[in-house]
Design an enzyme around this catalytic site. Structure first.
Site, PDB file in Angstrom:
ATOM      1  CB  THR A  13      -0.915  -0.003   1.246  1.00  0.00           C
ATOM      2  OG1 THR A  13      -1.600  -1.256   1.301  1.00  0.00           O
ATOM      3  CG2 THR A  13      -1.923   1.126   1.188  1.00  0.00           C
ATOM      4  CE  LYS A  55       0.887  -4.007   4.195  1.00  0.00           C
ATOM      5  NZ  LYS A  55       0.794  -2.609   3.891  1.00  0.00           N
ATOM      6  CD  GLU A 102       2.679  -5.717  13.127  1.00  0.00           C
ATOM      7  OE1 GLU A 102       3.399  -5.028  12.383  1.00  0.00           O
ATOM      8  OE2 GLU A 102       2.082  -6.732  12.727  1.00  0.00           O
TER       9      GLU A 102
HETATM   10  C1  LIG Z   1       0.175  -5.133  10.205  1.00  0.00           C
HETATM   11  C2  LIG Z   1       0.947  -3.955   9.716  1.00  0.00           C
HETATM   12  N1  LIG Z   1       2.112  -3.629  10.327  1.00  0.00           N
HETATM   13  C3  LIG Z   1       2.842  -2.568   9.911  1.00  0.00           C
HETATM   14  C4  LIG Z   1       2.426  -1.777   8.860  1.00  0.00           C
HETATM   15  C5  LIG Z   1       3.260  -0.589   8.423  1.00  0.00           C
HETATM   16  O1  LIG Z   1       3.882  -0.857   7.202  1.00  0.00           O
HETATM   17  P1  LIG Z   1       4.345   0.296   6.172  1.00  0.00           P
HETATM   18  O2  LIG Z   1       5.241   1.231   6.954  1.00  0.00           O
HETATM   19  O3  LIG Z   1       5.064  -0.446   5.122  1.00  0.00           O
HETATM   20  O4  LIG Z   1       3.108   0.980   5.700  1.00  0.00           O
HETATM   21  C6  LIG Z   1       1.246  -2.091   8.193  1.00  0.00           C
HETATM   22  C7  LIG Z   1       0.784  -1.282   7.057  1.00  0.00           C
HETATM   23  O5  LIG Z   1      -0.281  -1.414   6.547  1.00  0.00           O
HETATM   24  C8  LIG Z   1       0.487  -3.203   8.630  1.00  0.00           C
HETATM   25  O6  LIG Z   1      -0.658  -3.550   8.011  1.00  0.00           O
END
Ligand SMILES: Cc1ncc(COP(=O)(O)O)c(C=O)c1O
Length: 273
Positions: free
Chosen positions: A31, A143, A176
Site C-alpha cells: 500500500t 506483507k 506492533e
Molecule cells: C500489520 C501492519 N504492520 C505494519 C504496517 C506498516 O507498514 P508500512 O510502513 O510499510 O506501511 C502495516 C501497514 O499497513 C500493517 O498492516
C-alpha cells in the site's frame, strides 16, 4: 474520486474464483502513498515485495515494468493510495502450488484516507488488543495476504477516538499496531519490537531505523514488554499512509509528545516534500 482498478494490466474488477489469493491468501500486497503523482518510498515497497516473492516462491514483474503499469494511473493524482496485490494466480483444488502458475496482479487507486491532521500534530489515543499474533518466522516481516489476526483485532473496538490498537504475541511481547509499527522511548533509549517471529516489517519502520543512524541516534530492535510500553517516555506509530503518529494516550495513561518523535516527524516531512 473514482476508484480505478487494473487486473493483469487491463481495466476491470474481476478475478477468477479459483485465484489462490482468494482461496488461500496465497499472495502479497503493498500500500503506497501517492503525492503529486509520485509513489513515496517506491523502492522500499518493491524491495519488500521482492523479499515476499522470494519467501513464497511467487513470480512478479520487475519493478520498472510494474511502474510502467502504475504510473498512468497516478501521474495526475495530487494525493491518493496505490495498492498492489500480487497472487500466485489460479490453481487446481488443493494447497499444493501449481507448477506453472500465471500470477495475478491487481492495482487499485483510491482516495487518501481522511485522517484528522491532529493525529500527527497532537498524537492519538490507542489501546491494547486481546487478539494475539502467532509466531511464524517464515512469514514474519513480509506483507502477505493472510490478515485475519488484524481483522479480528480491529473488530475489537469501534470507538472513533481510538486510532490504533497494539498487538502482542503469545509470549506477551508487544509486536506492533494493527496497521502500524511501534517505536518506544524507554529510559532514554529508542527501541522497536523485534519482528523475527511475527509482524510486518514496515517501510516507514525501515526508514526510521536508517534515519536515526544518520541523525546520530541509536534504535535497538529487541523484545518489548507491556511494562516498557506502559512506562515509556514516548511512543509513536508508523505506516506509509499515516507517516508518524505520536501516541498521546495509551489506555488510561497519558503521554507527552517528545523530542525524538518530533525530530523524526520533521525528517519524514522533508522526504514527503
Ligand atoms: C500489520 C501492519 N504492520 C505494519 C504496517 C506498516 O507498514 P508500512 O510502513 O510499510 O506501511 C502495516 C501497514 O499497513 C500493517 O498492516
Amino acid at each position: 474520486m473514482t476508484v480505478q482498478v487494473l487486473v493483469n494490466g487491463k481495466p476491470g474488477h474481476e478475478i477468477s474464483v479459483f485465484d489462490r489469493g482468494l482461496q488461500y491468501g496465497d499472495g502479497l500486497f503493498e500500500t503506497l502513498k501517492i503525492v503529486q503523482g509520485r509513489a513515496l518510498f517506491w523502492d522500499r515497497h518493491m524491495d519488500r515485495l521482492e523479499r515476499g516473492c522470494e519467501r513464497l516462491g511467487l513470480s512478479s514483474l520487475p519493478r520498472n515494468a510494474l511502474w510502467q503499469e502504475a504510473e498512468p494511473l497516478v501521474q495526475n493524482l495530487a494525493r491518493g493510495v496505490l495498492k498492489l496485490i500480487v497472487t500466485r494466480g489460479e490453481g487446481e483444488r488443493g494447497y499444493q502450488p501449481p507448477q506453472q502458475a500465471q500470477g495475478t496482479r491487481i492495482w487499485v487507486v483510491q482516495a487518501a484516507p481522511a485522517y484528522p491532521p491532529t493525529n500527527a500534530q497532537e498524537g492519538v489515543r490507542i489501546r491494547f488488543c486481546e487478539t494475539r499474533l502467532g509466531h511464524n518466522p517464515r512469514l514474519a516481516g513480509i506483507k502477505h495476504l493472510n490478515r485475519l489476526e488484524q481483522v479480528l483485532a480491529r473488530a475489537e473496538w469501534d470507538d472513533p477516538e481510538i486510532a490504533e490498537g497494539l498487538m502482542l504475541d503469545g509470549q506477551d511481547n508487544v509486536i506492533e499496531g494493527v496497521m502500524s509499527n511501534l517505536f518506544v522511548v524507554s529510559r532514554g533509549h529508542l527501541l522497536t519490537p523485534d519482528l523475527s517471529q511475527c509482524g510486518v516489517a514496515g517501510v516507514i519502520r525501515e526508514w526510521v531505523l536508517e534515519t536515526v543512524a544518520k541523525l546520530g541516534m541509536v534504535c535497538r530492535e529487541c523484545p518489548v514488554s507491556q511494562a516498557m510500553v506502559n512506562t515509556a517516555e514516548e511512543l509513536f506509530l508508523t505506516n506509509s499512509l499515516m507517516g508518524i503518529w505520536p501516541v498521546r494516550q495509551l489506555e488510561a495513561h497519558p503521554l507527552a509528545v517528545g523530542p525524538v518523535t518530533r525530530r523524526l516527524q520533521k525528517a519524514l516531512e522533508e522526504v514527503y516534500g
